[in-house]
Write a protein that holds these residues in place. Structure first.
Motif, PDB file in Angstrom:
ATOM      1  N   GLU A 150       0.618  -1.459  -0.403  1.00  0.00           N
ATOM      2  CA  GLU A 150       0.177   0.311   0.016  1.00  0.00           C
ATOM      3  C   GLU A 150       0.644   1.432   0.123  1.00  0.00           C
ATOM      4  OE1 GLU A 150      -2.486  -0.262   2.972  1.00  0.00           O
ATOM      5  OE2 GLU A 150      -4.044  -1.377   2.422  1.00  0.00           O
ATOM      6  N   GLN A 151       2.059   1.432   0.638  1.00  0.00           N
ATOM      7  CA  GLN A 151       3.202   2.205   0.532  1.00  0.00           C
ATOM      8  C   GLN A 151       3.464   2.391  -0.457  1.00  0.00           C
ATOM      9  OE1 GLN A 151       5.891   2.532   3.744  1.00  0.00           O
ATOM     10  NE2 GLN A 151       7.138   3.473   2.182  1.00  0.00           N
TER      11      GLN A 151
ATOM     12  N   ALA B  87       0.876   4.130  -3.341  1.00  0.00           N
ATOM     13  CA  ALA B  87       0.956   5.858  -2.839  1.00  0.00           C
ATOM     14  C   ALA B  87       2.284   7.196  -2.786  1.00  0.00           C
ATOM     15  CB  ALA B  87      -0.155   5.807  -0.834  1.00  0.00           C
ATOM     16  N   ASP B  88       2.858   6.020  -3.190  1.00  0.00           N
ATOM     17  CA  ASP B  88       4.402   6.561  -2.908  1.00  0.00           C
ATOM     18  C   ASP B  88       4.726   7.081  -4.372  1.00  0.00           C
ATOM     19  OD1 ASP B  88       6.719   8.111  -3.034  1.00  0.00           O
ATOM     20  OD2 ASP B  88       7.887   6.963  -1.542  1.00  0.00           O
TER      21      ASP B  88
END
Length: 266
Positions: free
Chosen positions: A46-47, A50-51
């Motif tokens: 998820e990180q 989103a990055d």
């Protein structure tokens, strides 16, 4: 430039040239998946999703193995629960497993599995959930669920037939036999096989190549291709029209058209 991003307990993440490498990090048990690792894996993907600085992901394992599958110690604990709770507890654990697989498969950025060693059971399911698989010479793979009296629960029954065909997938799943890299490459279970010492570099350079395109075009293309086998031609055409309309509005498309016209006018 190499930059450490996040070092939790059972998952480590680093980033190089826009490619995040997510490493399963329980080498003492060949990176067997437990509940904590499942949660950290979802968080890491998820990180990465989103990055905006991350354009693609490599999934690999620490130590000698990619992933030996589900943690057998966790299986023992599950069976020790009161009989009336085993099924519901298992159902909840399956939800967690499927969130992890969905996080891998559903990422809008290209994902490469760099299989550095044994990938068994859920470990192989996770590799198959990636867009591409590059394996080190000598890595072994097995749909080993049947040997534990289980079914493939991490998406293998969905992903494997799409790679090797239905009949061969049935044979591999029903026998749980070990597949060596030479056969895996021949039948399409993996995409590339390289010497172990070249695995990380190969995965990195391939990821950079796959992620060189405009992020919106890459994401939309991947999302549509992932639906190809379940959709009609009209449905895919419709998705393509919608995606193209979005691409028309992106800065990357505008810039590429202007660059092309400026070069041809000289």
């Amino acid at each position: 430039m190499n930059m450490a991003v996040r070092v939790p307990d059972f998952i480590s993440v680093s980033q190089t040239n826009g490619i995040a490498t997510i490493t399963l990090n329980r080498p003492d048990v060949r990176n067997a998946i437990n509940d904590q690792m499942r949660a950290e894996l979802v968080a890491a993907f998820e990180q990465a999703g989103a990055d905006k600085d991350v354009r693609g992901v490599i999934l690999t394992g620490a130590g000698k193995g990619f992933c030996s599958g589900g943690d057998v110690g966790g299986m023992r604990a599950r069976l020790d629960a009161p009989a009336g709770e085993v099924a519901f507890n298992g159902w909840k654990r399956q939800q967690s497993t499927h969130r992890g697989v969905a996080a891998i498969h559903g990422l809008t950025k290209p994902v490469i599995a760099a299989v550095n060693g044994a990938a068994f059971g859920l470990g192989l399911d996770m590799a198959l959930a990636c867009d591409f698989i590059v394996a080190a010479e000598g890595a072994k793979m097995s749909m080993s669920f049947i040997k534990r009296g289980l079914v493939s629960d991490g998406g293998g029954m969905y992903f494997l037939p799409r790679r090797v065909g239905l009949s061969r997938a049935k044979e591999l799943i029903l026998t749980g036999r070990v597949v060596e890299t030479e056969e895996a490459l021949r039948i399409g279970m993996v995409d590339r096989v390289v010497p172990g010492e070249a695995l990380a570099e190969t995965a990195q350079s391939w990821a950079e190549e796959l992620c060189a395109g405009a992020p919106a075009a890459v994401a939309l293309t991947k999302s549509i291709l992932d639906k190809t086998f379940e959709s009609t031609d009209d449905q895919i055409f419709a998705l393509g029209r919608e995606a193209q309309a979005i691409c028309y509005t992106t800065a990357e498309h505008r810039r590429s058209v202007e660059d092309f016209l400026n070069k041809t006018s000289k």
